[in-house]
Motif scaffolding. Structure first.
Motif, PDB file in Angstrom:
ATOM      1  N   LYS A  84      54.674  30.863  75.669  1.00  0.00           N
ATOM      2  CA  LYS A  84      53.736  31.462  74.733  1.00  0.00           C
ATOM      3  C   LYS A  84      53.817  33.128  74.683  1.00  0.00           C
ATOM      4  CE  LYS A  84      51.628  27.530  73.963  1.00  0.00           C
ATOM      5  NZ  LYS A  84      50.124  27.335  74.342  1.00  0.00           N
ATOM      6  N   ARG A  85      53.506  33.695  73.804  1.00  0.00           N
ATOM      7  CA  ARG A  85      53.324  34.892  73.652  1.00  0.00           C
ATOM      8  C   ARG A  85      51.869  35.536  73.880  1.00  0.00           C
ATOM      9  NH1 ARG A  85      55.845  39.450  71.885  1.00  0.00           N
ATOM     10  NH2 ARG A  85      57.644  38.395  71.115  1.00  0.00           N
ATOM     11  N   THR A  86      51.252  36.340  75.003  1.00  0.00           N
ATOM     12  CA  THR A  86      50.132  36.693  75.201  1.00  0.00           C
ATOM     13  C   THR A  86      49.772  38.036  75.178  1.00  0.00           C
ATOM     14  OG1 THR A  86      50.440  36.928  77.506  1.00  0.00           O
ATOM     15  CG2 THR A  86      49.973  34.725  76.668  1.00  0.00           C
ATOM     16  N   ALA A  87      48.640  38.300  74.771  1.00  0.00           N
ATOM     17  CA  ALA A  87      48.238  39.743  74.958  1.00  0.00           C
ATOM     18  C   ALA A  87      47.752  39.993  76.487  1.00  0.00           C
ATOM     19  CB  ALA A  87      46.985  40.098  73.992  1.00  0.00           C
ATOM     20  N   TYR A  88      48.243  40.985  76.783  1.00  0.00           N
ATOM     21  CA  TYR A  88      47.737  41.451  78.178  1.00  0.00           C
ATOM     22  C   TYR A  88      46.935  42.776  78.559  1.00  0.00           C
ATOM     23  CZ  TYR A  88      51.079  45.163  79.906  1.00  0.00           C
ATOM     24  OH  TYR A  88      51.609  46.168  80.184  1.00  0.00           O
ATOM     25  N   ARG A  89      46.037  42.819  79.273  1.00  0.00           N
ATOM     26  CA  ARG A  89      45.362  44.060  79.881  1.00  0.00           C
ATOM     27  C   ARG A  89      45.031  44.283  81.210  1.00  0.00           C
ATOM     28  NH1 ARG A  89      39.445  45.447  79.921  1.00  0.00           N
ATOM     29  NH2 ARG A  89      39.214  47.358  79.250  1.00  0.00           N
ATOM     30  N   GLN A  90      45.452  45.021  81.591  1.00  0.00           N
ATOM     31  CA  GLN A  90      45.360  45.496  83.112  1.00  0.00           C
ATOM     32  C   GLN A  90      44.379  46.568  83.204  1.00  0.00           C
ATOM     33  OE1 GLN A  90      48.969  46.296  85.225  1.00  0.00           O
ATOM     34  NE2 GLN A  90      47.797  46.903  87.232  1.00  0.00           N
ATOM     35  N   VAL A  91      43.575  46.449  84.046  1.00  0.00           N
ATOM     36  CA  VAL A  91      42.231  47.601  84.548  1.00  0.00           C
ATOM     37  C   VAL A  91      42.423  47.453  85.774  1.00  0.00           C
ATOM     38  CG1 VAL A  91      40.120  48.442  84.332  1.00  0.00           C
ATOM     39  CG2 VAL A  91      41.057  47.255  82.152  1.00  0.00           C
TER      40      VAL A  91
END
Length: 281
Positions: free
Chosen positions: A253-260
């Motif tokens: 899969k292609r996923t959006a990622y967000r790291q905080v």
């Protein structure tokens, strides 16, 4: 699902003000914040080395109620953004909040929190923390530590946590996401699934039972996963349910990622996703 809402009208200057207040009873004025976002003391004008209150992940170390100290579970934290909103995690459930700052007093307004099912000991800690993190709190900052004290003398101890890199970090999977709905992992599978990204474009980890490895192309705000190679063990039902949910997000899969800071979210195009956290030091 409820969210615990608080308004935190505090800037990076506030931390320096609290330190100055603890040291000499003087609160710095609005014009004393340096260009790097760190407060300056009014006594010497020197820029302090303390971490800014905003943009810092404050890990909850413990809560002490009626003289009894309870250590925080991994992941309990508070973060404050530049817009004056506080958000965080009680240990399992997330919250947001509004807080009013007057000198060294924080007034925490009633807010909202998610309502995921959690292990009993974590639920007990969340109850202690949510009750302590309310009403009027006296704040004292020293170096990288922050202590909040209630009117009853109960305390919350927090420590500044630095961010971690995406690659090389063992991300512990904590939450399943479906659209706008978050849910806890199946009972009995907590702390069993994790994922690690390599600097060479690979990924490996554990799905709760079977281990996996494959390719992961990080580009901008997305990660494209190749087909994953997994072991073939048969596992109890809760672990297999978790494994199927994770494969639906990761496998090819292609996923959006967000790291905080120490929190990572991966969201596939169909809205299915996961949240993970880095281990606390």
């Amino acid at each position: 699902m409820a969210m615990h809402r608080q308004r935190l009208a505090v800037s990076a200057l506030a931390l320096a003000a609290l330190v100055a207040l603890a040291a000499c009873g003087t609160v710095t004025g609005p014009g004393s914040a340096g260009s790097d976002g760190r407060g300056t003391g009014t006594g010497t004008g020197a820029v302090r080395d303390d971490p800014p209150l905003t943009g810092t992940r404050w890990g909850v170390e413990s809560v002490t109620v009626d003289g009894r100290r309870s250590a925080a579970p991994a992941g309990a934290h508070v973060e404050i953004d530049a817009n004056g909103r506080a958000s965080g995690n009680y240990g399992c459930n997330r919250f947001t909040a509004e807080v009013r700052l007057d000198g060294d007093t924080l007034t925490v307004e009633p807010g909202t929190t998610t309502e995921m099912g959690c292990e009993q000991d974590i639920r007990q800690f969340e109850t202690l923390l949510s009750r302590a993190f309310s009403g009027k709190l006296t704040a004292v900052a020293t170096d990288s530590d922050l202590t909040l004290t209630t009117v009853n003398g109960d305390t919350i101890t927090l420590t500044a946590r630095p961010p971690v890199p995406l690659t090389g970090t063992r991300w512990r999977i904590t939450t399943l996401v479906s659209g706008s709905t978050s849910s806890s992992l199946p009972a009995g599978t907590e702390n069993k699934a994790h994922i690690t990204f390599g600097e060479d474009g690979t990924v490996h980890g554990t799905l709760g039972c079977n281990s996996f490895r494959g390719a992961a192309d990080v580009s901008g705000s997305t990660i494209a996963f190749g087909p994953l190679v997994t072991t073939r063990k048969m596992c109890p039902d809760p672990e297999m349910r978790l494994e199927r949910a994770l494969l639906a997000v990761l496998d090819g899969k292609r996923t959006a990622y967000r790291q905080v800071h120490r929190t990572l979210t991966l969201t596939a195009q169909d809205g299915e996703g996961i949240a993970a956290s880095a281990p606390e030091e």
